[in-house]
Design a protein around this motif. Structure first.
Motif: not given
Length: 153
Positions: A13-15, A29-51
């Protein structure tokens, strides 16, 4: 509306909400997003921080993600409300819950980044009392090279 801590079963749902946010407010335009990395960071925040997840009748309305940056400061890394739920206090409820959790943990400050072009979000954050602290300026290298080139005498 209900705001609650998100857990691992809420990841998809968060993803989906994050993907909607990225589609609506794409990176500059100057940012090269990495969706997989971003989604992994969301997973980390859910696990260890505040989501946090806002819902109404089991429908997701929005989410907020927060990372602690030290003993006194945290960063609101993501805040998104689906278009049909805006102007109903969902964002304020999400941030209020985050603030309550952080204050209970003894933190004193919350910061966030917002694109300069996102006037709507900037006005909301200013109304809440957040103030400019740092400006990041970006320039294209070819333009900088042209402007910085020595002038012929």
């Amino acid at each position: 509306m209900n705001v609650r801590r998100a857990s691992e079963p809420d990841f998809e749902t968060l993803a989906a909400l994050w993907r909607a946010f990225e589609a609506e407010v794409p990176e500059p335009p100057h940012v090269d997003p990495d969706p997989e990395k971003e989604l992994e960071e969301i997973r980390e925040i859910v696990r260890d921080e505040i989501a946090l997840l806002a819902e109404e009748d089991s429908r997701p309305l929005g989410f907020a993600l927060v990372r602690r940056r030290g003993p006194r400061r945290a960063t609101l890394t993501d805040l998104y409300v689906v278009p049909g739920a805006r102007r109903r206090g969902v964002a304020a409820a999400l941030v209020r819950e985050a603030v309550d959790v952080l204050r209970a943990d003894g933190l004193e400050y919350l910061d966030l980044e917002v694109q300069a072009s996102n006037a709507t979000a900037r006005s909301v954050y200013e109304r809440w009392g957040l103030r400019d602290h740092l400006h990041v300026l970006v320039g294209r290298l070819d333009e900088l090279a042209a402007r910085l080139a020595p002038r012929a005498a």
